[in-house]
Motif scaffolding. Sequence first.
Motif, PDB file in Angstrom:
ATOM      1  N   TYR A   1       8.157  -6.649  11.968  1.00 21.95           N
ATOM      2  CA  TYR A   1       8.579  -5.538  11.107  1.00 21.95           C
ATOM      3  C   TYR A   1       7.883  -4.260  11.545  1.00 21.95           C
ATOM      4  O   TYR A   1       6.658  -4.196  11.665  1.00 21.95           O
ATOM      5  N   LEU A   2       8.679  -3.227  11.812  1.00 20.78           N
ATOM      6  CA  LEU A   2       8.159  -1.952  12.301  1.00 20.78           C
ATOM      7  C   LEU A   2       8.271  -0.842  11.270  1.00 20.78           C
ATOM      8  O   LEU A   2       8.163   0.333  11.611  1.00 20.78           O
ATOM      9  N   GLY A   3       8.509  -1.185  10.013  1.00 24.37           N
ATOM     10  CA  GLY A   3       8.601  -0.158   8.986  1.00 24.37           C
ATOM     11  C   GLY A   3      10.044   0.216   8.689  1.00 24.37           C
ATOM     12  O   GLY A   3      10.988  -0.308   9.291  1.00 24.37           O
TER      13      GLY A   3
ATOM     14  N   PRO B   1      -0.705 -10.033  -9.383  1.00 19.66           N
ATOM     15  CA  PRO B   1       0.321 -10.329  -8.369  1.00 19.66           C
ATOM     16  C   PRO B   1      -0.200 -10.024  -6.976  1.00 19.66           C
ATOM     17  O   PRO B   1      -0.914  -9.041  -6.747  1.00 19.66           O
ATOM     18  N   THR B   2       0.142 -10.895  -6.052  1.00 19.66           N
ATOM     19  CA  THR B   2      -0.295 -10.730  -4.663  1.00 19.66           C
ATOM     20  C   THR B   2       0.686  -9.841  -3.922  1.00 19.66           C
ATOM     21  O   THR B   2       1.894  -9.862  -4.185  1.00 19.66           O
ATOM     22  N   ARG B   3       0.152  -9.095  -3.012  1.00 13.70           N
ATOM     23  CA  ARG B   3       0.969  -8.185  -2.216  1.00 13.70           C
ATOM     24  C   ARG B   3       0.914  -8.621  -0.763  1.00 13.70           C
ATOM     25  O   ARG B   3      -0.160  -8.947  -0.239  1.00 13.70           O
ATOM     26  N   ALA B   4       2.077  -8.623  -0.150  1.00 15.13           N
ATOM     27  CA  ALA B   4       2.134  -9.045   1.252  1.00 15.13           C
ATOM     28  C   ALA B   4       1.342  -8.080   2.114  1.00 15.13           C
ATOM     29  O   ALA B   4       1.360  -6.864   1.884  1.00 15.13           O
ATOM     30  N   PRO B   5       0.620  -8.595   3.094  1.00 12.78           N
ATOM     31  CA  PRO B   5      -0.157  -7.700   3.966  1.00 12.78           C
ATOM     32  C   PRO B   5       0.752  -6.791   4.777  1.00 12.78           C
ATOM     33  O   PRO B   5       1.854  -7.175   5.175  1.00 12.78           O
ATOM     34  N   ARG B   6       0.289  -5.602   4.987  1.00 17.46           N
ATOM     35  CA  ARG B   6       1.070  -4.630   5.737  1.00 17.46           C
ATOM     36  C   ARG B   6       0.906  -4.876   7.229  1.00 17.46           C
ATOM     37  O   ARG B   6      -0.222  -5.031   7.719  1.00 17.46           O
ATOM     38  N   PRO B   7       2.025  -4.917   7.964  1.00 13.61           N
ATOM     39  CA  PRO B   7       1.904  -5.154   9.412  1.00 13.61           C
ATOM     40  C   PRO B   7       1.144  -4.022  10.089  1.00 13.61           C
ATOM     41  O   PRO B   7       1.258  -2.846   9.714  1.00 13.61           O
ATOM     42  N   THR B   8       0.383  -4.394  11.075  1.00 10.59           N
ATOM     43  CA  THR B   8      -0.386  -3.385  11.808  1.00 10.59           C
ATOM     44  C   THR B   8       0.498  -2.511  12.675  1.00 10.59           C
ATOM     45  O   THR B   8       0.110  -1.400  13.052  1.00 10.59           O
ATOM     46  N   THR B   9       1.699  -3.013  12.986  1.00 12.01           N
ATOM     47  CA  THR B   9       2.593  -2.235  13.849  1.00 12.01           C
ATOM     48  C   THR B   9       3.469  -1.269  13.067  1.00 12.01           C
ATOM     49  O   THR B   9       4.281  -0.558  13.658  1.00 12.01           O
ATOM     50  N   ALA B  10       3.340  -1.258  11.737  1.00  9.02           N
ATOM     51  CA  ALA B  10       4.170  -0.365  10.932  1.00  9.02           C
ATOM     52  C   ALA B  10       3.763   1.077  11.170  1.00  9.02           C
ATOM     53  O   ALA B  10       2.574   1.400  11.286  1.00  9.02           O
TER      54      ALA B  10
END
Length: 296
Positions: free
Chosen positions: A27-29, A285-294
């Motif tokens: 995922y790139l944003g 609630p848990t939040r999905a980690p943000r991709p480093t490539t975003a």
Amino acid sequence: MYQGYEWVATPPPTQRAPEPPRLRLPYLGPPRYRTPPRWGFPALAWRWPTAVVGVAEEAPAAVERVRGRARFAASALWLLAAVAVIAAGAEIWRYVLLLESRTGALSRGVVQWSDSLVTTGSVLSIAAGIISVTTVIWWLHAARDAAAEAAGYTPARPDWHLVPGILVPGVNLVVPGAVLAELEHAILRRPATDRPRPSPLLTTWWLTWSAGGLLFATTLLWRLQDSAQAQADGVLLTAATNLAAAATAVLTIRVVDRLSLLLAPIVPSSVRRLRVVRVETATAPTRAPRPTTASR
């Protein structure tokens, strides 16, 4: 089943080669465009689906028609009540001037103002009365349909009896009350074989309506006399007729509101809108980690 045989299942032959598994990219944003995209929804406000060209319009339900027409009828009746009170005040002022004229001359300007107010009040009262009767009959037609749908049986009187029953002198003292009593009977889901018994509010309205009609007829007949005393008494009778019309209009508003509320107990304007303030849960609630490539 058969000894000595081994069954092997194979897919049927096909001319197309199996597609290789698609590589899932990270995922790139959100998408980015060099220029604003020209596709998407039109730049229009939200509208009902029936407003779209080519879509068949659906008639509103009988209950919805009752709500809308009841508001129109109430507005017209409030206008009639206000105008009737003003007309009654103008007639009372004229009677006071008649009493003062017995001992002295009156100012020309005061008399002209009184005559203008009486004439204006009479014309506006007639116009407001016609509008009120029309809107109430319009509401009554929808209310009878909604009551018949809810009760499961049709009204005893056909719809074409409404207008003659309200406009024909003499008959209009009885028929409107009977029609409203039958309507109330159907709204309360009472058996069709039982005799309608009007509520105290409806009985009060019926008596006020009949008294106002008799007072109106008496005023018209009294005005035919030529004597000065008869004309003076006619002024008081006209004022009383206007006050009776105002009282009838206010009671009619209460009757229309009550019957409409029985047909449609939930009024959309009276429903309190709810707003989410907070959510109480055992764990956050848990939040999905943000991709480093975003990109953002």
